[in-house]
Scaffold this motif. Structure first.
Motif, PDB file in Angstrom:
ATOM      1  N   LEU A 286       0.816  -1.213   0.000  1.00 23.80           N
ATOM      2  CA  LEU A 286       0.000   0.000   0.000  1.00 23.80           C
ATOM      3  C   LEU A 286       0.849   1.261   0.000  1.00 23.80           C
ATOM      4  O   LEU A 286       0.477   2.268  -0.612  1.00 23.80           O
ATOM      5  N   CYS A 287       1.993   1.224   0.649  1.00 28.60           N
ATOM      6  CA  CYS A 287       2.797   2.437   0.802  1.00 28.60           C
ATOM      7  C   CYS A 287       3.394   2.922  -0.511  1.00 28.60           C
ATOM      8  O   CYS A 287       3.904   4.049  -0.585  1.00 28.60           O
ATOM      9  N   GLN A 288       3.309   2.117  -1.566  1.00 27.41           N
ATOM     10  CA  GLN A 288       3.944   2.470  -2.833  1.00 27.41           C
ATOM     11  C   GLN A 288       2.955   2.918  -3.910  1.00 27.41           C
ATOM     12  O   GLN A 288       3.369   3.328  -4.990  1.00 27.41           O
ATOM     13  N   ARG A 289       1.660   2.853  -3.624  1.00 31.36           N
ATOM     14  CA  ARG A 289       0.671   3.042  -4.684  1.00 31.36           C
ATOM     15  C   ARG A 289       0.358   4.517  -4.952  1.00 31.36           C
ATOM     16  O   ARG A 289       0.140   5.301  -4.034  1.00 31.36           O
ATOM     17  N   ASP A 290       0.303   4.856  -6.246  1.00 34.15           N
ATOM     18  CA  ASP A 290      -0.037   6.210  -6.662  1.00 34.15           C
ATOM     19  C   ASP A 290      -1.543   6.452  -6.665  1.00 34.15           C
ATOM     20  O   ASP A 290      -1.984   7.600  -6.669  1.00 34.15           O
ATOM     21  N   GLU A 291      -2.337   5.386  -6.681  1.00 35.82           N
ATOM     22  CA  GLU A 291      -3.777   5.532  -6.840  1.00 35.82           C
ATOM     23  C   GLU A 291      -4.477   5.986  -5.569  1.00 35.82           C
ATOM     24  O   GLU A 291      -5.697   6.213  -5.572  1.00 35.82           O
ATOM     25  N   ILE A 292      -3.743   6.104  -4.498  1.00 35.81           N
ATOM     26  CA  ILE A 292      -4.345   6.401  -3.211  1.00 35.81           C
ATOM     27  C   ILE A 292      -3.576   7.500  -2.496  1.00 35.81           C
ATOM     28  O   ILE A 292      -2.382   7.701  -2.759  1.00 35.81           O
ATOM     29  N   ALA A 293      -4.278   8.231  -1.638  1.00 37.23           N
ATOM     30  CA  ALA A 293      -3.615   9.158  -0.706  1.00 37.23           C
ATOM     31  C   ALA A 293      -3.865   8.623   0.696  1.00 37.23           C
ATOM     32  O   ALA A 293      -5.011   8.413   1.097  1.00 37.23           O
ATOM     33  N   TRP A 294      -2.790   8.387   1.445  1.00 36.93           N
ATOM     34  CA  TRP A 294      -2.909   7.814   2.793  1.00 36.93           C
ATOM     35  C   TRP A 294      -2.289   8.792   3.784  1.00 36.93           C
ATOM     36  O   TRP A 294      -1.097   9.080   3.733  1.00 36.93           O
ATOM     37  N   VAL A 295      -3.124   9.300   4.680  1.00 39.81           N
ATOM     38  CA  VAL A 295      -2.681  10.220   5.721  1.00 39.81           C
ATOM     39  C   VAL A 295      -2.917   9.560   7.073  1.00 39.81           C
ATOM     40  O   VAL A 295      -4.029   9.092   7.359  1.00 39.81           O
ATOM     41  N   PRO A 319       9.926  -0.340   1.379  1.00 33.50           N
ATOM     42  CA  PRO A 319      10.806  -0.690   0.253  1.00 33.50           C
ATOM     43  C   PRO A 319      12.032   0.213   0.228  1.00 33.50           C
ATOM     44  O   PRO A 319      12.021   1.317   0.800  1.00 33.50           O
ATOM     45  N   GLU A 320      13.080  -0.248  -0.417  1.00 31.35           N
ATOM     46  CA  GLU A 320      14.296   0.560  -0.501  1.00 31.35           C
ATOM     47  C   GLU A 320      14.066   1.834  -1.291  1.00 31.35           C
ATOM     48  O   GLU A 320      14.723   2.849  -1.062  1.00 31.35           O
ATOM     49  N   ALA A 321      13.155   1.784  -2.247  1.00 28.76           N
ATOM     50  CA  ALA A 321      12.814   2.968  -3.040  1.00 28.76           C
ATOM     51  C   ALA A 321      11.334   2.902  -3.392  1.00 28.76           C
ATOM     52  O   ALA A 321      10.754   1.823  -3.483  1.00 28.76           O
ATOM     53  N   GLY A 322      10.725   4.057  -3.555  1.00 27.74           N
ATOM     54  CA  GLY A 322       9.349   4.108  -4.014  1.00 27.74           C
ATOM     55  C   GLY A 322       8.301   4.240  -2.930  1.00 27.74           C
ATOM     56  O   GLY A 322       7.107   4.220  -3.225  1.00 27.74           O
ATOM     57  N   LYS A 323       8.720   4.398  -1.690  1.00 27.51           N
ATOM     58  CA  LYS A 323       7.723   4.557  -0.622  1.00 27.51           C
ATOM     59  C   LYS A 323       7.091   5.950  -0.709  1.00 27.51           C
ATOM     60  O   LYS A 323       7.777   6.961  -0.712  1.00 27.51           O
ATOM     61  N   ARG A 324       5.759   5.994  -0.747  1.00 21.18           N
ATOM     62  CA  ARG A 324       5.023   7.259  -0.812  1.00 21.18           C
ATOM     63  C   ARG A 324       4.205   7.533   0.446  1.00 21.18           C
ATOM     64  O   ARG A 324       3.990   8.683   0.799  1.00 21.18           O
ATOM     65  N   TRP A 325       3.743   6.494   1.088  1.00 19.30           N
ATOM     66  CA  TRP A 325       2.782   6.641   2.183  1.00 19.30           C
ATOM     67  C   TRP A 325       3.197   5.836   3.411  1.00 19.30           C
ATOM     68  O   TRP A 325       3.963   4.898   3.279  1.00 19.30           O
ATOM     69  N   PRO A 326       2.627   6.209   4.551  1.00 15.63           N
ATOM     70  CA  PRO A 326       1.659   7.299   4.768  1.00 15.63           C
ATOM     71  C   PRO A 326       2.344   8.627   5.042  1.00 15.63           C
ATOM     72  O   PRO A 326       3.530   8.677   5.381  1.00 15.63           O
ATOM     73  N   LEU A 327       1.572   9.701   4.889  1.00 17.19           N
ATOM     74  CA  LEU A 327       1.988  11.003   5.371  1.00 17.19           C
ATOM     75  C   LEU A 327       1.631  11.039   6.854  1.00 17.19           C
ATOM     76  O   LEU A 327       0.456  10.982   7.218  1.00 17.19           O
ATOM     77  N   VAL A 328       2.630  11.086   7.707  1.00 21.37           N
ATOM     78  CA  VAL A 328       2.420  11.027   9.155  1.00 21.37           C
ATOM     79  C   VAL A 328       2.296  12.444   9.708  1.00 21.37           C
ATOM     80  O   VAL A 328       3.227  13.243   9.604  1.00 21.37           O
ATOM     81  N   VAL A 329       1.144  12.734  10.286  1.00 19.80           N
ATOM     82  CA  VAL A 329       0.840  14.085  10.767  1.00 19.80           C
ATOM     83  C   VAL A 329       0.342  14.011  12.211  1.00 19.80           C
ATOM     84  O   VAL A 329      -0.453  13.139  12.560  1.00 19.80           O
ATOM     85  N   SER A 330       0.789  14.939  13.023  1.00 18.82           N
ATOM     86  CA  SER A 330       0.359  14.990  14.416  1.00 18.82           C
ATOM     87  C   SER A 330      -0.895  15.836  14.576  1.00 18.82           C
ATOM     88  O   SER A 330      -0.989  16.938  14.020  1.00 18.82           O
ATOM     89  N   ALA A 331      -1.858  15.322  15.347  1.00 13.99           N
ATOM     90  CA  ALA A 331      -3.031  16.121  15.700  1.00 13.99           C
ATOM     91  C   ALA A 331      -2.703  17.102  16.821  1.00 13.99           C
ATOM     92  O   ALA A 331      -3.526  17.973  17.130  1.00 13.99           O
ATOM     93  N   ALA A 332      -1.540  16.943  17.451  1.00  7.65           N
ATOM     94  CA  ALA A 332      -0.992  17.921  18.409  1.00  7.65           C
ATOM     95  C   ALA A 332      -2.025  18.393  19.416  1.00  7.65           C
ATOM     96  O   ALA A 332      -2.368  19.577  19.467  1.00  7.65           O
ATOM     97  N   PHE A 333      -2.507  17.486  20.241  1.00  4.61           N
ATOM     98  CA  PHE A 333      -3.574  17.814  21.188  1.00  4.61           C
ATOM     99  C   PHE A 333      -3.235  19.014  22.079  1.00  4.61           C
ATOM    100  O   PHE A 333      -4.105  19.813  22.413  1.00  4.61           O
ATOM    101  N   THR A 334      -1.970  19.136  22.469  1.00  2.00           N
ATOM    102  CA  THR A 334      -1.608  20.228  23.375  1.00  2.00           C
ATOM    103  C   THR A 334      -1.688  21.591  22.683  1.00  2.00           C
ATOM    104  O   THR A 334      -1.706  22.622  23.363  1.00  2.00           O
ATOM    105  N   GLN A 335      -1.749  21.599  21.349  1.00  2.00           N
ATOM    106  CA  GLN A 335      -1.875  22.855  20.609  1.00  2.00           C
ATOM    107  C   GLN A 335      -3.281  23.072  20.073  1.00  2.00           C
ATOM    108  O   GLN A 335      -3.762  24.207  20.006  1.00  2.00           O
ATOM    109  N   THR A 336      -3.939  21.994  19.679  1.00  2.00           N
ATOM    110  CA  THR A 336      -5.257  22.117  19.053  1.00  2.00           C
ATOM    111  C   THR A 336      -6.399  22.080  20.058  1.00  2.00           C
ATOM    112  O   THR A 336      -7.551  22.313  19.694  1.00  2.00           O
TER     113      THR A 336
END
Length: 404
Positions: A286-295, A319-336
């Motif tokens: 899944l981490c290599q696929r262009d057909e999806i956006a994974w956050v 993989p050694e090359a081609g990894k696209r996903w996921p985009l790892v984002v913090s919800a940052a509870f102490t800020q939000t």
């Protein structure tokens, strides 16, 4: 950022995959209704809920008035609570047997020590039911001994029966109040994956196949985006479902944008087990696929999730090359969350684990209701967004074998 990054969304299908939860899915509709209204008041938009308009077991329909546009979203809960309930029907003795087997699965394989190198919070959450169930047993035995000693003074012939009667009575008292303690619930949760050392039980594989068919049908429909949301244990189920769809060529190139939003994920609790080859293969693919956006959204304040741990990388299957996903984002509870709100929720661990589905009084770029009912695709919303700098990507998993 994947398929459909610039597409404006007028119609969306949203599939929500709950975590290990035995409760009726109406709770998610009510949570969305209540928290969506709160977030709308805070952020200055409108959200209206009405009954579901497409076929499916359970869901609701949302009209979002956001950024001057109207977006329609049909929600469906992918229900597996019946499987959860069946897995929880163990009785007291069965639960203690689960305790021994689950502890051995994680300790004997070495997975527990490697998980602690990522985040101690979810490991402590995993150890909590073990410790608390043992404390309950100790209290029951001490109670039986104490009463037995008192009876020995007047009714010595009854002393031997005290333990037989008293221990089950005390343990049953604790079990009936597990809605406050969550020891049995969490024990069943961790035991469900550990019983097969990370492999999916047959009944779950069957259900995942059914879910894949439902999502595949939606991808053939007249919508602008199909968004899959996996919360907690539902995140790794979503990984497997979407990997299956993509490998089978069931995601049309000219179809709706496909997004995957994983929230409060606990993927390593499964992927670090020796027989989780299926999940590790799914993560790798899944981490290599262009057909999806994974956050992937987590927050260090959530002690029940592997916060900011890239589930692909830490599992050792990037993989050694081609990894696209996921985009790892913090919800940052102490800020939000405002200081007042954070103080109110800080020690309510299970409530914080559901905060991703709730309103923030100081929202950042993560807004569950704009993502699910707003005019931008998941890909467009996070286009150009850098991953959180404090994310963990170091592979620490001993078991990296992959298999379908």
């Amino acid at each position: 950022m994947g398929q459909g990054a610039e597409k404006q969304v007028q119609r969306r299908r949203v599939f929500y995959i709950p975590g290990y939860d035995p409760i009726h899915p109406r709770r998610y509709r009510e949570l969305y209704r209540k928290e969506g209204a709160a977030q709308a008041r805070i952020s200055g938009y409108e959200i209206d809920l009405t009954p579901k308009q497409t076929k499916g077991r359970y869901g609701w329909y949302v009209t979002g008035h956001i950024d001057g546009t109207v977006t329609e979203a049909d929600f469906e809960v992918l229900v597996w609570s019946d499987i959860v309930r069946d897995s929880m029907e163990q009785g007291i003795a069965g639960t203690y047997l689960q305790l021994v087997r689950t502890a051995w699965a994680y300790i004997g394989s070495g997975a527990l020590w490697r998980l602690m190198r990522l985040r101690k919070g979810p490991v402590i959450a995993a150890l909590y039911p073990v410790v608390f169930l043992l404390v309950q047993l100790l209290i029951a035995m001490i109670s039986a001994y104490g009463i037995g000693q008192l009876l020995a003074m007047t009714l010595p012939d009854w002393t031997a029966w005290v333990g037989v009667v008293m221990v089950p009575l005390v343990l049953n008292w604790f079990r009936k109040r597990d809605g406050k303690f969550f020891a049995y619930y969490l024990m069943h949760d961790y035991a469900y994956s550990a019983q097969s050392k990370g492999a999916n039980p047959p009944e779950l594989e069957t259900r995942l196949s059914e879910f894949a068919d439902v999502i595949a049908e939606a991808l053939q429909g007249d919508v602008d985006e199909v968004l899959v949301v996996g919360h907690s244990s539902g995140a790794h189920l979503g990984v497997s479902i979407l990997a299956d769809l993509l490998r089978a060529g069931r995601v049309p190139a000219d179809g709706p944008a496909l997004g995957f939003l994983s929230l409060g994920q606990v993927v390593p609790m499964v992927s670090f087990l020796p027989k989780a080859g299926r999940l590790r293969q799914d993560l790798h693919d899944l981490c290599q696929r262009d057909e999806i956006a994974w956050v992937d959204i987590t927050a260090p304040g959530d002690g029940c999730a592997f916060a900011l741990c890239d589930p692909v990388s830490v599992s050792g299957v990037a993989p050694e090359a081609g990894k696209r996903w996921p985009l790892v984002v913090s919800a940052a509870f102490t800020q939000t969350l405002s200081p007042e709100r954070w103080k109110e929720l800080r020690w309510r661990f299970f409530r914080l684990h559901f905060q991703y589905l709730c309103a923030f009084d100081r929202p950042g770029d993560y807004d569950y209701f704009q993502i699910t009912a707003g005019p931008r695709t998941l890909a467009a919303r996070y286009a150009g967004r850098s991953p959180s700098k404090s994310r963990i990507e170091k592979p620490v998993n001993k078991f990296t074998g992959r298999a379908l």
